[in-house]
Design an enzyme around this catalytic site. Sequence first.
Site, PDB file in Angstrom:
ATOM      1  N   GLY A 124      32.176  -0.475 -46.108  1.00  0.00           N
ATOM      2  CA  GLY A 124      30.870   0.569 -45.837  1.00  0.00           C
ATOM      3  C   GLY A 124      30.012   0.366 -47.256  1.00  0.00           C
ATOM      4  CB  THR A 126      24.804  -1.817 -45.942  1.00  0.00           C
ATOM      5  OG1 THR A 126      24.741  -2.742 -46.434  1.00  0.00           O
ATOM      6  CG2 THR A 126      23.053  -2.045 -45.688  1.00  0.00           C
ATOM      7  N   GLY A 131      19.854  -1.558 -48.688  1.00  0.00           N
ATOM      8  CA  GLY A 131      20.568  -3.329 -48.404  1.00  0.00           C
ATOM      9  C   GLY A 131      20.525  -4.176 -49.388  1.00  0.00           C
ATOM     10  CB  ILE A 157      29.506  -0.377 -41.071  1.00  0.00           C
ATOM     11  CG1 ILE A 157      28.465  -0.140 -42.224  1.00  0.00           C
ATOM     12  CG2 ILE A 157      30.941  -0.964 -42.180  1.00  0.00           C
ATOM     13  CD1 ILE A 157      28.490  -0.610 -43.284  1.00  0.00           C
ATOM     14  CD  GLN A 339      12.832 -31.173 -31.485  1.00  0.00           C
ATOM     15  OE1 GLN A 339      13.215 -29.919 -31.638  1.00  0.00           O
ATOM     16  NE2 GLN A 339      11.783 -31.788 -31.934  1.00  0.00           N
ATOM     17  CD  GLU A 366      29.852 -10.535 -46.830  1.00  0.00           C
ATOM     18  OE1 GLU A 366      30.843 -11.652 -47.708  1.00  0.00           O
ATOM     19  OE2 GLU A 366      30.153 -10.419 -45.494  1.00  0.00           O
TER      20      GLU A 366
HETATM   21  C1  LIG Z   1      25.001  -7.506 -38.307  1.00  0.00           C
HETATM   22  C2  LIG Z   1      25.405  -7.158 -39.381  1.00  0.00           C
HETATM   23  C3  LIG Z   1      25.953  -6.791 -40.199  1.00  0.00           C
HETATM   24  C4  LIG Z   1      26.630  -6.356 -41.302  1.00  0.00           C
HETATM   25  N1  LIG Z   1      27.911  -6.070 -41.778  1.00  0.00           N
HETATM   26  C5  LIG Z   1      28.443  -5.076 -43.249  1.00  0.00           C
HETATM   27  C6  LIG Z   1      28.978  -4.824 -43.315  1.00  0.00           C
HETATM   28  O1  LIG Z   1      30.496  -4.878 -42.678  1.00  0.00           O
HETATM   29  N2  LIG Z   1      28.855  -3.888 -44.217  1.00  0.00           N
HETATM   30  C7  LIG Z   1      27.795  -3.769 -45.576  1.00  0.00           C
HETATM   31  O2  LIG Z   1      28.004  -3.215 -46.082  1.00  0.00           O
HETATM   32  N3  LIG Z   1      26.929  -3.841 -44.972  1.00  0.00           N
HETATM   33  C8  LIG Z   1      27.162  -5.233 -43.894  1.00  0.00           C
HETATM   34  N4  LIG Z   1      25.754  -5.318 -43.517  1.00  0.00           N
HETATM   35  C9  LIG Z   1      24.269  -5.393 -44.254  1.00  0.00           C
HETATM   36  C10 LIG Z   1      24.161  -6.595 -45.055  1.00  0.00           C
HETATM   37  O3  LIG Z   1      24.926  -6.812 -45.742  1.00  0.00           O
HETATM   38  C11 LIG Z   1      22.732  -6.697 -45.747  1.00  0.00           C
HETATM   39  O4  LIG Z   1      21.713  -6.478 -44.307  1.00  0.00           O
HETATM   40  C12 LIG Z   1      22.211  -7.384 -46.395  1.00  0.00           C
HETATM   41  O5  LIG Z   1      22.868  -7.041 -47.867  1.00  0.00           O
HETATM   42  C13 LIG Z   1      20.637  -7.326 -47.422  1.00  0.00           C
HETATM   43  O6  LIG Z   1      20.372  -6.069 -46.815  1.00  0.00           O
HETATM   44  P1  LIG Z   1      19.339  -5.427 -46.054  1.00  0.00           P
HETATM   45  O7  LIG Z   1      18.815  -6.109 -45.005  1.00  0.00           O
HETATM   46  O8  LIG Z   1      18.314  -4.094 -46.204  1.00  0.00           O
HETATM   47  O9  LIG Z   1      17.650  -5.935 -46.287  1.00  0.00           O
HETATM   48  P2  LIG Z   1      16.488  -6.151 -48.206  1.00  0.00           P
HETATM   49  O10 LIG Z   1      17.293  -5.202 -49.054  1.00  0.00           O
HETATM   50  O11 LIG Z   1      15.542  -4.515 -46.703  1.00  0.00           O
HETATM   51  O12 LIG Z   1      15.965  -7.442 -48.469  1.00  0.00           O
HETATM   52  C14 LIG Z   1      14.451  -7.489 -47.177  1.00  0.00           C
HETATM   53  C15 LIG Z   1      13.832  -8.808 -47.827  1.00  0.00           C
HETATM   54  O13 LIG Z   1      13.620  -8.343 -49.339  1.00  0.00           O
HETATM   55  C16 LIG Z   1      14.387  -9.697 -49.961  1.00  0.00           C
HETATM   56  N5  LIG Z   1      14.330  -8.706 -51.367  1.00  0.00           N
HETATM   57  C17 LIG Z   1      14.781  -7.457 -51.906  1.00  0.00           C
HETATM   58  N6  LIG Z   1      15.820  -8.054 -53.140  1.00  0.00           N
HETATM   59  C18 LIG Z   1      14.778  -8.110 -53.405  1.00  0.00           C
HETATM   60  C19 LIG Z   1      15.005  -8.918 -54.681  1.00  0.00           C
HETATM   61  N7  LIG Z   1      14.957  -8.361 -55.990  1.00  0.00           N
HETATM   62  N8  LIG Z   1      14.127 -10.285 -55.162  1.00  0.00           N
HETATM   63  C20 LIG Z   1      13.806 -11.682 -54.173  1.00  0.00           C
HETATM   64  N9  LIG Z   1      14.251 -10.813 -52.870  1.00  0.00           N
HETATM   65  C21 LIG Z   1      14.407  -9.227 -52.416  1.00  0.00           C
HETATM   66  C22 LIG Z   1      15.556  -9.819 -49.577  1.00  0.00           C
HETATM   67  O14 LIG Z   1      16.261 -11.372 -49.654  1.00  0.00           O
HETATM   68  C23 LIG Z   1      15.276 -10.149 -47.602  1.00  0.00           C
HETATM   69  O15 LIG Z   1      14.959 -10.645 -47.796  1.00  0.00           O
HETATM   70  C24 LIG Z   1      24.934  -6.081 -42.158  1.00  0.00           C
HETATM   71  C25 LIG Z   1      23.777  -6.774 -41.688  1.00  0.00           C
HETATM   72  C26 LIG Z   1      24.005  -6.918 -40.464  1.00  0.00           C
HETATM   73  C27 LIG Z   1      22.568  -7.104 -39.959  1.00  0.00           C
END
Ligand SMILES: Cc1cc2nc3c(=O)[nH]c(=O)nc-3n(C[C@H](O)[C@H](O)[C@H](O)COP(=O)(O)OP(=O)(O)OC[C@H]3O[C@@H](n4cnc5c(N)ncnc54)[C@H](O)[C@@H]3O)c2cc1C
Length: 395
Positions: A124, A126, A131, A157, A339, A366
């Site tokens: 855990g 996120t 994020g 998670i 396609q 990830e």
């Molecule tokens: C189905 C699923 C399973 C998951 N499983 C786990 C898990 O087991 N454990 C865990 O800890 N997490 C988990 N996650 C979380 C996952 O790792 C995050 O979704 C991921 O790290 C991206 O974070 P965010 O979705 O909050 O995107 P955000 O951080 O909100 O990013 C949004 C957009 O902004 C861009 N962005 C952000 N910062 C920058 C920057 N500095 N420069 C350029 N672009 C940027 C990103 O690339 C993205 O396009 C899971 C997510 C999903 C959807």
Amino acid sequence: MNFDPTDDQRRWRDLARDFAQNEIRPRAAELNREQKFPNGIIADMVHLGLLGMTLPEEYGGSGGDFVAYNLALEEISRADTSVGITMEAHISLGCSPIAAYGTQEQKEKYLPKCATGENLWAFGLTEEEAGTDAGGTRTTAELDDGEWTINGSKKWITNSGTDITGGVTVIARTGTRENGKPELSAIIVPQDTPGYSRGPAYEKLGWRASDQHPLYFEDCRVPEENLLGERGKGFRQFLATLDAGRVAVAALSVGLAQACFDEALARAKEREQFGRSISEFQAIQFKLADMAMEIELARNMVLKAAWLKDLGRSFGREASMAKVFASEAAKRAADGAVQIWGGEGFMEASAVARYWRQVKINEIGEGTSEINRQIIARSLLAETAKEAKEQMVAQ
Ligand SMILES: Cc1cc2nc3c(=O)[nH]c(=O)nc-3n(C[C@H](O)[C@H](O)[C@H](O)COP(=O)(O)OP(=O)(O)OC[C@H]3O[C@@H](n4cnc5c(N)ncnc54)[C@H](O)[C@@H]3O)c2cc1C
């Protein structure tokens, strides 16, 4: 150079392929439709040793190397990425940090149950406000009288709420450094700990048969010895965990791309228009050729990164390159497969429609493609800066 897998790597790949094609693939559509966690399939994978891959044999693991694990994961994901991500999150995110940083007691306590399938384990990191910027973790853990008291929440998670989940390793803020930045540490929280609860499973675009929940910690107390590794090393630990996880998500992407190609090739050979098989049209042939080239390249990138890790060499840049390329190649493969299937590919009943929905998450989980490109660029810039410095010293 030798591109042949070892006998052991080949054995793992073939075992995973047989099981995946015979037992997972025929059920993938139903599991996805019903959003049903594949308990029976996971139990069978445990018996085959697939859930203990890369874990040391002394803790009940199968002792496969990292290349073997990625070959097996590709095959599992080729049949279904919901099962693939369940395996990946358990091994790469759940178990590996305990194996890498745990004390002897922690390893003896948690790893055998994880290797033998009594437990799945979650990781855990996120949060709502943390994020991509995972260092912005707000969940806190305070040490008092031999216990950590954890408060906060986590989001999305994987494997956190299955019938056999044993617990989660959470990243929490355990203090503030002299430079004002948070001190982050990893803490093991068993599933039944008072003060730890989980919200309902999410409705998702893909990976619908895998398990994700929000986690809540309200004055959740665990013993001081549940700290994983050293206090304050949580940031480094999760960066290293994610490096290896990225190779595995790339392998998962290759598996999905291969599944798209399998379906596209079969349809191209079977479908006739204008009195001929559509596989005779160059437009279709070029799509198949592009898919096959990209899959070949992505697979080689995964295996090179995994091979570097097995040798104990630095592999972070290669991991990010493999993750970006494989996830984006899989997206192009899914698009090409729909396609080639034409209108049938838009129908819910077709496998390629499911693949098209599954594929997007690989560019997000990830580490997004954006952040991985940043990691690649920073490593290139740091390397050239180092080379310039060495040249100046030499002159
Ligand atoms: C189905 C699923 C399973 C998951 N499983 C786990 C898990 O087991 N454990 C865990 O800890 N997490 C988990 N996650 C979380 C996952 O790792 C995050 O979704 C991921 O790290 C991206 O974070 P965010 O979705 O909050 O995107 P955000 O951080 O909100 O990013 C949004 C957009 O902004 C861009 N962005 C952000 N910062 C920058 C920057 N500095 N420069 C350029 N672009 C940027 C990103 O690339 C993205 O396009 C899971 C997510 C999903 C959807």
